[in-house]
Design a protein around this motif. Structure first.
Motif, PDB file in Angstrom:
ATOM      1  N   ARG A 105       0.840  -1.202   0.000  1.00 49.26           N
ATOM      2  CA  ARG A 105       0.000   0.000   0.000  1.00 49.26           C
ATOM      3  C   ARG A 105       0.873   1.250   0.000  1.00 49.26           C
ATOM      4  O   ARG A 105       1.938   1.274   0.633  1.00 49.26           O
ATOM      5  CB  ARG A 105      -0.931   0.013   1.232  1.00 49.26           C
ATOM      6  N   ILE A 106       0.435   2.279  -0.697  1.00 47.67           N
ATOM      7  CA  ILE A 106       1.162   3.546  -0.700  1.00 47.67           C
ATOM      8  C   ILE A 106       0.881   4.264   0.618  1.00 47.67           C
ATOM      9  O   ILE A 106      -0.273   4.511   0.973  1.00 47.67           O
ATOM     10  CB  ILE A 106       0.749   4.423  -1.896  1.00 47.67           C
ATOM     11  N   LEU A 107       1.939   4.606   1.336  1.00 43.73           N
ATOM     12  CA  LEU A 107       1.816   5.187   2.668  1.00 43.73           C
ATOM     13  C   LEU A 107       1.899   6.708   2.622  1.00 43.73           C
ATOM     14  O   LEU A 107       2.578   7.282   1.764  1.00 43.73           O
ATOM     15  CB  LEU A 107       2.928   4.652   3.577  1.00 43.73           C
ATOM     16  N   ARG A 108       1.244   7.359   3.565  1.00 45.80           N
ATOM     17  CA  ARG A 108       1.458   8.788   3.773  1.00 45.80           C
ATOM     18  C   ARG A 108       2.913   8.996   4.167  1.00 45.80           C
ATOM     19  O   ARG A 108       3.568   8.103   4.721  1.00 45.80           O
ATOM     20  CB  ARG A 108       0.554   9.321   4.874  1.00 45.80           C
ATOM     21  N   ALA A 109       3.418  10.219   3.919  1.00 47.12           N
ATOM     22  CA  ALA A 109       4.839  10.481   4.154  1.00 47.12           C
ATOM     23  C   ALA A 109       5.237  10.255   5.607  1.00 47.12           C
ATOM     24  O   ALA A 109       6.308   9.703   5.889  1.00 47.12           O
ATOM     25  CB  ALA A 109       5.173  11.907   3.732  1.00 47.12           C
ATOM     26  N   ASP A 110       4.397  10.672   6.566  1.00 48.06           N
ATOM     27  CA  ASP A 110       4.763  10.493   7.973  1.00 48.06           C
ATOM     28  C   ASP A 110       4.709   9.022   8.385  1.00 48.06           C
ATOM     29  O   ASP A 110       5.533   8.561   9.184  1.00 48.06           O
ATOM     30  CB  ASP A 110       3.883  11.350   8.887  1.00 48.06           C
ATOM     31  N   THR A 111       3.763   8.257   7.813  1.00 48.12           N
ATOM     32  CA  THR A 111       3.719   6.822   8.075  1.00 48.12           C
ATOM     33  C   THR A 111       4.925   6.129   7.450  1.00 48.12           C
ATOM     34  O   THR A 111       5.538   5.243   8.052  1.00 48.12           O
ATOM     35  CB  THR A 111       2.424   6.209   7.512  1.00 48.12           C
ATOM     36  N   ALA A 112       5.272   6.538   6.228  1.00 49.40           N
ATOM     37  CA  ALA A 112       6.418   5.952   5.533  1.00 49.40           C
ATOM     38  C   ALA A 112       7.709   6.186   6.308  1.00 49.40           C
ATOM     39  O   ALA A 112       8.595   5.325   6.330  1.00 49.40           O
ATOM     40  CB  ALA A 112       6.529   6.540   4.134  1.00 49.40           C
ATOM     41  N   ALA A 113       7.830   7.338   6.955  1.00 42.78           N
ATOM     42  CA  ALA A 113       9.040   7.638   7.725  1.00 42.78           C
ATOM     43  C   ALA A 113       9.233   6.623   8.838  1.00 42.78           C
ATOM     44  O   ALA A 113      10.324   6.061   9.016  1.00 42.78           O
ATOM     45  CB  ALA A 113       8.952   9.051   8.302  1.00 42.78           C
ATOM     46  N   VAL A 114       8.172   6.357   9.595  1.00 40.11           N
ATOM     47  CA  VAL A 114       8.261   5.396  10.699  1.00 40.11           C
ATOM     48  C   VAL A 114       8.506   3.992  10.161  1.00 40.11           C
ATOM     49  O   VAL A 114       9.330   3.233  10.700  1.00 40.11           O
ATOM     50  CB  VAL A 114       6.978   5.446  11.550  1.00 40.11           C
ATOM     51  N   ALA A 115       7.820   3.619   9.077  1.00 42.80           N
ATOM     52  CA  ALA A 115       7.988   2.283   8.499  1.00 42.80           C
ATOM     53  C   ALA A 115       9.421   2.076   8.008  1.00 42.80           C
ATOM     54  O   ALA A 115      10.030   1.024   8.244  1.00 42.80           O
ATOM     55  CB  ALA A 115       6.997   2.081   7.353  1.00 42.80           C
ATOM     56  N   ALA A 116       9.978   3.062   7.323  1.00 41.79           N
ATOM     57  CA  ALA A 116      11.326   2.934   6.773  1.00 41.79           C
ATOM     58  C   ALA A 116      12.375   2.863   7.872  1.00 41.79           C
ATOM     59  O   ALA A 116      13.307   2.053   7.810  1.00 41.79           O
ATOM     60  CB  ALA A 116      11.617   4.117   5.845  1.00 41.79           C
ATOM     61  N   LEU A 117      12.238   3.698   8.887  1.00 40.18           N
ATOM     62  CA  LEU A 117      13.187   3.668   9.996  1.00 40.18           C
ATOM     63  C   LEU A 117      13.112   2.330  10.738  1.00 40.18           C
ATOM     64  O   LEU A 117      14.146   1.769  11.138  1.00 40.18           O
ATOM     65  CB  LEU A 117      12.904   4.828  10.955  1.00 40.18           C
ATOM     66  N   THR A 118      11.911   1.810  10.908  1.00 43.23           N
ATOM     67  CA  THR A 118      11.751   0.510  11.564  1.00 43.23           C
ATOM     68  C   THR A 118      12.412  -0.596  10.744  1.00 43.23           C
ATOM     69  O   THR A 118      13.153  -1.441  11.279  1.00 43.23           O
ATOM     70  CB  THR A 118      10.266   0.191  11.756  1.00 43.23           C
ATOM     71  N   MET A 119      12.169  -0.592   9.429  1.00 40.79           N
ATOM     72  CA  MET A 119      12.750  -1.604   8.556  1.00 40.79           C
ATOM     73  C   MET A 119      14.273  -1.574   8.627  1.00 40.79           C
ATOM     74  O   MET A 119      14.934  -2.609   8.776  1.00 40.79           O
ATOM     75  CB  MET A 119      12.281  -1.375   7.110  1.00 40.79           C
ATOM     76  N   TRP A 120      14.854  -0.373   8.533  1.00 45.97           N
ATOM     77  CA  TRP A 120      16.313  -0.267   8.534  1.00 45.97           C
ATOM     78  C   TRP A 120      16.899  -0.648   9.890  1.00 45.97           C
ATOM     79  O   TRP A 120      17.896  -1.371   9.967  1.00 45.97           O
ATOM     80  CB  TRP A 120      16.741   1.156   8.153  1.00 45.97           C
ATOM     81  N   GLN A 121      16.287  -0.163  10.969  1.00 54.48           N
ATOM     82  CA  GLN A 121      16.816  -0.453  12.294  1.00 54.48           C
ATOM     83  C   GLN A 121      16.794  -1.958  12.591  1.00 54.48           C
ATOM     84  O   GLN A 121      17.732  -2.501  13.194  1.00 54.48           O
ATOM     85  CB  GLN A 121      16.011   0.297  13.361  1.00 54.48           C
ATOM     86  N   GLN A 122      15.738  -2.638  12.197  1.00 54.92           N
ATOM     87  CA  GLN A 122      15.653  -4.065  12.460  1.00 54.92           C
ATOM     88  C   GLN A 122      16.675  -4.854  11.653  1.00 54.92           C
ATOM     89  O   GLN A 122      17.195  -5.873  12.124  1.00 54.92           O
ATOM     90  CB  GLN A 122      14.239  -4.569  12.168  1.00 54.92           C
ATOM     91  N   ALA A 123      16.982  -4.384  10.436  1.00 51.99           N
ATOM     92  CA  ALA A 123      17.903  -5.122   9.570  1.00 51.99           C
ATOM     93  C   ALA A 123      19.361  -4.749   9.807  1.00 51.99           C
ATOM     94  O   ALA A 123      20.231  -5.619   9.856  1.00 51.99           O
ATOM     95  CB  ALA A 123      17.550  -4.874   8.103  1.00 51.99           C
ATOM     96  N   LEU A 124      19.637  -3.447  10.000  1.00 49.69           N
ATOM     97  CA  LEU A 124      21.025  -2.995   9.997  1.00 49.69           C
ATOM     98  C   LEU A 124      21.380  -2.096  11.182  1.00 49.69           C
ATOM     99  O   LEU A 124      22.550  -1.729  11.344  1.00 49.69           O
ATOM    100  CB  LEU A 124      21.314  -2.215   8.707  1.00 49.69           C
ATOM    101  N   GLY A 125      20.413  -1.744  11.995  1.00 52.01           N
ATOM    102  CA  GLY A 125      20.670  -0.764  13.058  1.00 52.01           C
ATOM    103  C   GLY A 125      20.963  -1.389  14.403  1.00 52.01           C
ATOM    104  O   GLY A 125      21.419  -2.531  14.519  1.00 52.01           O
ATOM    105  N   ASP A 126      20.642  -0.631  15.460  1.00 50.45           N
ATOM    106  CA  ASP A 126      20.963  -1.089  16.809  1.00 50.45           C
ATOM    107  C   ASP A 126      19.769  -1.734  17.516  1.00 50.45           C
ATOM    108  O   ASP A 126      19.769  -1.896  18.721  1.00 50.45           O
ATOM    109  CB  ASP A 126      21.526   0.060  17.661  1.00 50.45           C
ATOM    110  N   TRP A 127      18.752  -2.134  16.744  1.00 50.51           N
ATOM    111  CA  TRP A 127      17.629  -2.876  17.311  1.00 50.51           C
ATOM    112  C   TRP A 127      17.880  -4.380  17.275  1.00 50.51           C
ATOM    113  O   TRP A 127      17.259  -5.119  18.029  1.00 50.51           O
ATOM    114  CB  TRP A 127      16.341  -2.599  16.536  1.00 50.51           C
ATOM    115  N   SER A 128      18.730  -4.816  16.350  1.00 49.37           N
ATOM    116  CA  SER A 128      18.905  -6.251  16.162  1.00 49.37           C
ATOM    117  C   SER A 128      20.183  -6.737  16.850  1.00 49.37           C
ATOM    118  O   SER A 128      21.052  -5.958  17.199  1.00 49.37           O
ATOM    119  CB  SER A 128      18.971  -6.583  14.676  1.00 49.37           C
TER     120      SER A 128
END
Length: 241
Positions: A218-241
């Motif tokens: 689904r195409i996300l609103r910009a503010d929703t996309a920001a949270v989704a993208a940060l979550t995706m990156w943090q889980q894969a490559l950041g300090d969440w994993s």
């Protein structure tokens, strides 16, 4: 001994260090939060970690805090830039706050061909980043840069920094970020409400350091996309994993 109130200050912090409060800080601590001499505040400045401080002097127009002990070391976020196109005021504030909370090290508003906003209040957005760090327990405050044109940011892109390009035209596709090496400098780019132009999309897809990702079916609103993208990156490559 603990403090329920966290406050960002510009002053150096250390054992026995006295910290003079501004009029606004004094009003908040003593007028709004009703602290008095002997009360406790958690202080951080983005450099020296978090320190427990006692109220040594309290007044309507100022006050003095004294650092007692360090309660947290400086906790640096991953080397992650977050690029986004400003939208309506309240939603831009939201994006900056969430980027600070979720571990962006630098926040860069960018003007794309379809960006509606031609200017921002950089000082106001920086204040939102400070407030987010105060609320989420962070000891680091990301810099919020002034608005820059996306093409110029890409022209001056630093060697070695990878870019996660969130392309709304890639709905339904996926990229395994987990296959990338952790600990490298990265950036995330979120587009404006109207999406990227064809010219921008062609350039971004062709960049050797760009990694095109989808944020779902689904195409996300910009503010929703920001949270989704940060979550995706943090889980894969950041300090969440």
């Amino acid at each position: 001994m603990s403090a329920k109130i966290r406050l960002y200050v510009e002053h150096p912090l250390g054992q026995g260090q006295s910290v003079d409060l501004t009029r606004e800080q004094a009003h908040y601590l003593f007028g709004v939060m009703r602290l008095a001499v002997g009360g406790h505040v958690a202080l951080f400045n983005g450099r020296d970690g978090e320190w427990l401080a006692d109220v040594a002097e309290a007044g309507k127009r100022g006050g003095v805090l004294t650092c007692v002990e360090q309660t947290k070391p400086l906790q640096m976020p991953p080397d992650l830039w977050f690029l986004f196109a400003p939208i309506k005021k309240a939603r831009t504030d939201f994006i900056v706050e969430k980027a600070a909370e979720m571990g962006a090290a630098r926040i860069l508003p960018v003007q794309t061909e379809f960006t509606n906003s031609e200017r921002i209040r950089q000082d106001r957005l920086q204040a939102h980043a400070v407030e987010a760090a105060e609320q989420c327990g962070g000891t680091f405050v990301p810099e919020v840069a002034d608005l820059q044109r996306l093409d110029r940011v890409l022209d001056a892109w630093p060697d070695g920094r990878q870019l996660m390009f969130c392309n709304e035209a890639e709905v339904g596709s996926a990229l395994r970020l987990a296959a990338q090496e952790k600990g490298q400098p990265w950036a995330i780019l979120i587009g404006p409400e109207g999406g990227f132009s064809d010219r921008e999309r062609v350039r971004l897809v062709g960049l050797p350091f760009a990694h095109v990702v989808s944020l779902g079916p689904r195409i996300l609103r910009a503010d929703t996309a920001a949270v989704a993208a940060l979550t995706m990156w943090q889980q894969a490559l950041g300090d969440w994993s």
